[in-house]
Design a protein around this motif. Structure first.
Motif, PDB file in Angstrom:
ATOM      1  N   GLY A  92       0.797  -1.217   0.000  1.00 57.89           N
ATOM      2  CA  GLY A  92       0.000   0.000   0.000  1.00 57.89           C
ATOM      3  C   GLY A  92       0.830   1.268   0.000  1.00 57.89           C
ATOM      4  O   GLY A  92       0.286   2.369   0.087  1.00 57.89           O
TER       5      GLY A  92
ATOM      6  N   ARG B 256      -1.669   5.856  -8.579  1.00 60.31           N
ATOM      7  CA  ARG B 256      -2.237   5.078  -7.485  1.00 60.31           C
ATOM      8  C   ARG B 256      -2.962   5.980  -6.495  1.00 60.31           C
ATOM      9  O   ARG B 256      -4.057   5.655  -6.025  1.00 60.31           O
ATOM     10  CB  ARG B 256      -1.149   4.279  -6.760  1.00 60.31           C
ATOM     11  CG  ARG B 256      -1.700   3.290  -5.750  1.00 60.31           C
ATOM     12  CD  ARG B 256      -0.621   2.602  -4.940  1.00 60.31           C
ATOM     13  NE  ARG B 256      -1.174   1.467  -4.226  1.00 60.31           N
ATOM     14  CZ  ARG B 256      -1.921   1.554  -3.121  1.00 60.31           C
ATOM     15  NH1 ARG B 256      -2.190   2.758  -2.597  1.00 60.31           N
ATOM     16  NH2 ARG B 256      -2.390   0.470  -2.533  1.00 60.31           N
TER      17      ARG B 256
ATOM     18  N   ARG C 114      -6.948   5.746  -5.621  1.00 58.17           N
ATOM     19  CA  ARG C 114      -7.416   5.504  -4.262  1.00 58.17           C
ATOM     20  C   ARG C 114      -8.358   6.608  -3.800  1.00 58.17           C
ATOM     21  O   ARG C 114      -9.360   6.343  -3.131  1.00 58.17           O
ATOM     22  CB  ARG C 114      -6.222   5.392  -3.303  1.00 58.17           C
ATOM     23  CG  ARG C 114      -6.600   4.873  -1.928  1.00 58.17           C
ATOM     24  CD  ARG C 114      -5.376   4.675  -1.032  1.00 58.17           C
ATOM     25  NE  ARG C 114      -5.711   3.942   0.168  1.00 58.17           N
ATOM     26  CZ  ARG C 114      -6.312   4.471   1.232  1.00 58.17           C
ATOM     27  NH1 ARG C 114      -6.637   5.745   1.234  1.00 58.17           N
ATOM     28  NH2 ARG C 114      -6.586   3.724   2.283  1.00 58.17           N
TER      29      ARG C 114
ATOM     30  N   TRP D 145     -10.262   2.988  -2.168  1.00 59.62           N
ATOM     31  CA  TRP D 145      -9.346   1.861  -1.961  1.00 59.62           C
ATOM     32  C   TRP D 145      -8.606   1.616  -3.268  1.00 59.62           C
ATOM     33  O   TRP D 145      -9.043   2.050  -4.338  1.00 59.62           O
ATOM     34  CB  TRP D 145     -10.099   0.589  -1.546  1.00 59.62           C
ATOM     35  CG  TRP D 145     -11.080   0.124  -2.579  1.00 59.62           C
ATOM     36  CD1 TRP D 145     -12.332   0.625  -2.804  1.00 59.62           C
ATOM     37  CD2 TRP D 145     -10.878  -0.915  -3.554  1.00 59.62           C
ATOM     38  NE1 TRP D 145     -12.924  -0.027  -3.849  1.00 59.62           N
ATOM     39  CE2 TRP D 145     -12.055  -0.975  -4.334  1.00 59.62           C
ATOM     40  CE3 TRP D 145      -9.836  -1.777  -3.833  1.00 59.62           C
ATOM     41  CZ2 TRP D 145     -12.216  -1.880  -5.374  1.00 59.62           C
ATOM     42  CZ3 TRP D 145      -9.983  -2.682  -4.872  1.00 59.62           C
ATOM     43  CH2 TRP D 145     -11.166  -2.722  -5.622  1.00 59.62           C
TER      44      TRP D 145
END
Length: 251
Positions: free
Chosen positions: A187, A230, A234, A239
């Motif tokens: 993550g 990313r 998100r 998510w």
């Protein structure tokens, strides 16, 4: 007595289900679907969509809320074990409420139950305390979806492959003795901690889903684009599930 069918469903595309998986889900008495709360239930929605598309029988469908992992605990292993204990307890409560007399219960497992997934460990907890049997139906993994999307082989000729996590990349660097590393559960874009010289990256987010995103190139050239992409994904979805493959250019 309960019989659990842990069914690998692939990575978000209903067409990833095998005939074996479809038969298994049509044979159960109930299907349990985990939810994570407002703004985080795309995966629960996809599981419901899969049930709508492939079920020709009428098993009971029961949603249950996943407990939140206690991030205050500093010991990572203990934190995960405590969390799995809590999930196992909720599984049992939900099964007993849905099928008081016992029966066959299906779980739709993202990807494959064997690969960086805790479903088998949680089921194992229940088999030690309750009269439960377990059956596993394999599924397409995010690794297969990653390599298919980028049209690349997983391994170089006679070359080793390491499947690892972002935490391992951050703490220990690129795996020694491997030409290729597949990185999951990252993550934090842990490739930032590597010397990018000679490394090529193939990155995929939302593998297999309609909103799949792919980036590839020399790590030094594309890493900032991946980080930015990313973060935007998100923010848009609440998510981001991603995976990437790193390969030494001299492999």
């Amino acid at each position: 007595m309960y019989h659990l069918k842990l069914v690998g469903i692939g990575t978000g595309n209903p067409k990833h289900l095998t005939l074996q998986a479809i038969d298994a889900l049509n044979s159960v008495d109930a299907i349990l679907i985990p939810t994570k709360g407002a703004g985080k239930d795309d995966l629960a929605g996809l599981r419901h969509e899969i049930c709508t598309r492939i079920l020709t029988t009428q098993p009971k469908i029961a949603d249950f809320a996943l407990p939140i992992r206690d991030e205050a605990t500093s010991d990572y292993g203990q934190k995960v074990n405590d969390w799995h204990d809590a999930i196992a307890e909720i599984w049992l409560q939900t099964m007993q409420a849905t099928l008081p007399q016992g029966g066959t219960v299906g779980f739709l497992v993202w990807g494959d139950p064997s690969l960086y997934d805790s479903t088998l460990r949680i089921a194992d907890r229940l088999t030690k305390t309750t009269e439960i049997t377990v059956e596993v139906i394999p599924g397409i993994t995010s690794i297969q979806t990653l390599t298919a999307g980028h049209a690349i082989p997983l391994n170089e000729i006679n070359g080793p492959v390491t499947i690892t996590t972002g935490r391992q990349i951050r703490d220990n660097g690129f795996p020694a003795g491997s030409d290729t590393a597949v990185v999951m559960l990252d993550g934090a874009c842990s490739f930032q901690h590597l010397d990018p010289t000679g490394l090529h990256i193939y990155w995929t987010a939302y593998a297999g889903m309609e909103n799949e995103i792919r980036r590839a190139g020399p790590l030094a050239d594309v890493q900032q684009d991946i980080i930015d992409t990313r973060a935007a994904a998100r923010a848009a979805h609440g998510w981001c599930m991603d995976i990437y493959l790193l390969r030494r250019s001299n492999a």
